[in-house]
Design a protein around this motif. Structure first.
Motif, mmCIF file in Angstrom:
data_model
loop_
_atom_site.group_PDB
_atom_site.id
_atom_site.type_symbol
_atom_site.label_atom_id
_atom_site.label_comp_id
_atom_site.label_asym_id
_atom_site.label_seq_id
_atom_site.Cartn_x
_atom_site.Cartn_y
_atom_site.Cartn_z
ATOM 1 N N ILE A 93 0.299 -1.607 -0.031
ATOM 2 C CA ILE A 93 0.331 0.062 0.325
ATOM 3 C C ILE A 93 0.575 1.222 0.465
ATOM 4 N N ALA A 94 1.987 1.090 0.926
ATOM 5 C CA ALA A 94 3.008 1.865 1.124
ATOM 6 C C ALA A 94 2.908 2.996 -1.081
ATOM 7 N N PHE A 95 3.909 1.782 -1.179
ATOM 8 C CA PHE A 95 4.682 1.999 -2.557
ATOM 9 C C PHE A 95 3.574 2.391 -3.172
ATOM 10 N N ALA A 96 2.144 2.181 -3.612
ATOM 11 C CA ALA A 96 1.384 2.882 -3.640
ATOM 12 C C ALA A 96 1.058 3.550 -3.574
ATOM 13 N N LEU A 97 0.458 4.015 -2.710
ATOM 14 C CA LEU A 97 0.372 5.936 -2.564
ATOM 15 C C LEU A 97 1.751 6.769 -2.853
ATOM 16 N N PHE A 101 4.238 2.170 -7.162
ATOM 17 C CA PHE A 101 4.044 0.304 -7.672
ATOM 18 C C PHE A 101 2.551 0.780 -7.501
ATOM 19 N N PRO A 102 1.834 -0.298 -9.680
ATOM 20 C CA PRO A 102 0.557 0.566 -10.143
ATOM 21 C C PRO A 102 -0.529 -0.452 -9.130
ATOM 22 N N TRP A 103 -2.028 0.593 -8.868
ATOM 23 C CA TRP A 103 -2.402 0.345 -7.652
ATOM 24 C C TRP A 103 -3.199 -1.375 -7.858
ATOM 25 N N ARG A 104 -3.301 -1.407 -8.934
ATOM 26 C CA ARG A 104 -4.120 -2.673 -9.834
ATOM 27 C C ARG A 104 -3.174 -3.750 -9.118
ATOM 28 N N ARG A 105 -1.999 -4.028 -8.976
ATOM 29 C CA ARG A 105 -1.501 -5.271 -9.110
ATOM 30 C C ARG A 105 -1.590 -5.313 -7.153
ATOM 31 N N VAL A 106 -1.733 -4.113 -6.050
ATOM 32 C CA VAL A 106 -1.870 -4.290 -4.761
ATOM 33 C C VAL A 106 -2.476 -5.463 -4.285
ATOM 34 N N PRO A 107 -4.280 -5.214 -5.008
ATOM 35 C CA PRO A 107 -4.733 -6.654 -4.232
ATOM 36 C C PRO A 107 -4.224 -8.513 -4.575
ATOM 37 N N GLY A 108 -3.549 -8.511 -5.363
ATOM 38 C CA GLY A 108 -3.026 -9.931 -6.369
ATOM 39 C C GLY A 108 -1.899 -9.863 -5.479
ATOM 40 N N TYR A 109 -0.885 -8.777 -4.636
ATOM 41 C CA TYR A 109 0.088 -9.010 -3.926
ATOM 42 C C TYR A 109 -0.946 -8.838 -2.285
ATOM 43 N N ALA A 222 -4.206 -4.717 11.778
ATOM 44 C CA ALA A 222 -4.415 -4.467 10.623
ATOM 45 C C ALA A 222 -4.022 -2.685 9.715
ATOM 46 N N ALA A 223 -5.111 -2.323 11.070
ATOM 47 C CA ALA A 223 -5.165 -1.011 11.058
ATOM 48 C C ALA A 223 -4.072 0.017 11.948
ATOM 49 N N GLY A 224 -3.144 -0.600 12.131
ATOM 50 C CA GLY A 224 -1.789 -0.276 13.000
ATOM 51 C C GLY A 224 -0.893 0.232 12.202
ATOM 52 N N PRO A 225 -0.535 -0.681 11.010
ATOM 53 C CA PRO A 225 0.674 -1.326 10.309
ATOM 54 C C PRO A 225 -0.098 0.432 9.068
ATOM 55 N N ILE A 226 -0.880 -0.286 8.538
ATOM 56 C CA ILE A 226 -1.370 0.588 7.447
ATOM 57 C C ILE A 226 -1.404 2.598 8.031
ATOM 58 N N VAL A 227 -2.337 2.833 9.466
ATOM 59 C CA VAL A 227 -1.746 4.460 10.033
ATOM 60 C C VAL A 227 -0.579 4.434 9.196
ATOM 61 N N GLY A 228 0.501 3.674 10.079
ATOM 62 C CA GLY A 228 2.101 3.702 10.350
ATOM 63 C C GLY A 228 2.372 3.757 8.883
ATOM 64 N N ALA A 229 1.793 2.892 7.702
ATOM 65 C CA ALA A 229 2.428 2.832 6.508
ATOM 66 C C ALA A 229 2.009 4.705 5.854
ATOM 67 N N VAL A 230 1.009 4.715 5.910
ATOM 68 C CA VAL A 230 0.297 6.409 5.410
ATOM 69 C C VAL A 230 1.242 6.931 6.143
ATOM 70 N N VAL A 231 1.597 7.697 6.773
ATOM 71 C CA VAL A 231 2.425 8.640 8.047
ATOM 72 C C VAL A 231 3.167 8.547 7.309
ATOM 73 N N ALA A 232 4.354 7.078 6.941
ATOM 74 C CA ALA A 232 5.622 7.106 6.475
ATOM 75 C C ALA A 232 5.791 7.629 5.131
#
Length: 261
Positions: A93-97, A101-109, A222-232
C-alpha cells in the motif's frame, strides 16, 4: 514488447516467452515470489513463538525477534529483483501511495501474502504440534489494544520510512537496502515487542490467527501498520518530494516488468 525470432524469421517458442521477464504476462512470477517470501518470513516470525512454547527456555525473546529481520534480509537479497519483496500488505500500500507501484497490482500482492502467511502457519502447527496462536501477536497483559495499536503504527512508520528511503532516488542502495530493512526489523523487535509483539505486518499476524481461530484484537495488527505506512509516505514526500523515481519504481516492482510512474 515484440517477440524475438529464432534467426529464420519465426517467433521463438514457449520457452522464450517463459524466460522473457519483460512480458507483463509473467505477473505470476511476482505473485509466487510474494507468496514464497511471506511464507518464509512467517515460518521464522511465528515459528519462534511456537517453538518457545514447545521447548520452554530454549529460544530467547531476543532470538525470536531478531530472526525475522535476518529472514527478511535473506529474502530481499535472493528475490527482491523478482517482485520487490514487499512481504507485507502495508508495504504494498505504501509503495502504491508513493506512486512507485501500480494500484491494480496491490490486491493480488495482498492476497498471496495472506495465503503465504496462512500456509506457513498450517505447516508450523502440523510440525510443532502447538497452537499457532503462540506464534501470533496480541497486546501485552495490562496494556490496552489502543496502546498496542499506537506501538504498531509507530514501529511501522520507522520500517516503511527505511524501505522507502533506501529505494528512492539518490538514497537508493540496491540490494544493500536489505541490510537496513533487516536491521530495523531486528532493532524494533528488541525494544518494541513486549507491548505489541512487533508485527508491523497485517499478513504476518493474519496467518497464525486464521489457523488458530483466534482473532483477538486483530484490528490492531491490521490498522496499526497501515496507519504507520500512510504517515511514512507523507514523511517521504516531505523529505524527497513525489515518488521514488525510476529507482524507486524498480525497487518496488522488481525487474520483471517495471512500470515507471
Amino acid at each position: 514488447m515484440t517477440a524475438t525470432t529464432d534467426g529464420r524469421g519465426k517467433p521463438d517458442g514457449i520457452l522464450d516467452r517463459i524466460q522473457n521477464f519483460s512480458d507483463p504476462k509473467q505477473e505470476w512470477r511476482r505473485l509466487f515470489s510474494e507468496l514464497y517470501g511471506t511464507f518464509l518470513l512467517v515460518i521464522v516470525a511465528a515459528g519462534g513463538g511456537m517453538m518457545s512454547q514447545a521447548f520452554p527456555g530454549v529460544i530467547s525473546r531476543q532470538a525470536a525477534v531478531v530472526a525475522p529481520g535476518l529472514m527478511v534480509l535473506g529474502v530481499i537479497l535472493f528475490m527482491g529483483k523478482v517482485s520487490g519483496a514487499h512481504l507485507n500488505p502495508a508495504v504494498s500500500i505504501a509503495f502504491a501511495l508513493r506512486g512507485d507501484f501500480p494500484w491494480r497490482r496491490v490486491p493480488g500482492y495482498i492476497l498471496v501474502q495472506l495465503i503465504g502467511a496462512t500456509l506457513a502457519s498450517l505447516v508450523l502447527a502440523a510440525i510443532i504440534g502447538v497452537s499457532s496462536s503462540y506464534g501470533s501477536n496480541y497486546p501485552a497483559t495490562d496494556y490496552s489494544a489502543g496502546a498496542a495499536f499506537w506501538m504498531e503504527a509507530l514501529l511501522t512508520l520507522g520500517l516503511v520510512s527505511v524501505i522507502l528511503g533506501t529505494a528512492s532516488g539518490a538514497q537508493n542502495v540496491g540490494l544493500f537496502g536489505a541490510f537496513g530493512v533487516g536491521a530495523y526489523i531486528a532493532l524494533a523487535g528488541l525494544w518494541g515487542s513486549p507491548i505489541s509483539g512487533t508485527s508491523m505486518n497485517p499478513a504476518r499476524t493474519f496467518g497464525p490467527d486464521l489457523v488458530s481461530g483466534n482473532f483477538t484484537d486483530y484490528w490492531v495488527y491490521a490498522a496499526g501498520p497501515i496507519v504507520g505506512a500512510v504517515v511514512a509516505v507523507g514523511a517521504a514526500f516531505v523529505l524527497r518530494g513525489r515518488g521514488g523515481g525510476k529507482s524507486g519504481s524498480g525497487a518496488a516492482q522488481g525487474a520483471l516488468f517495471t512500470e515507471v510512474r
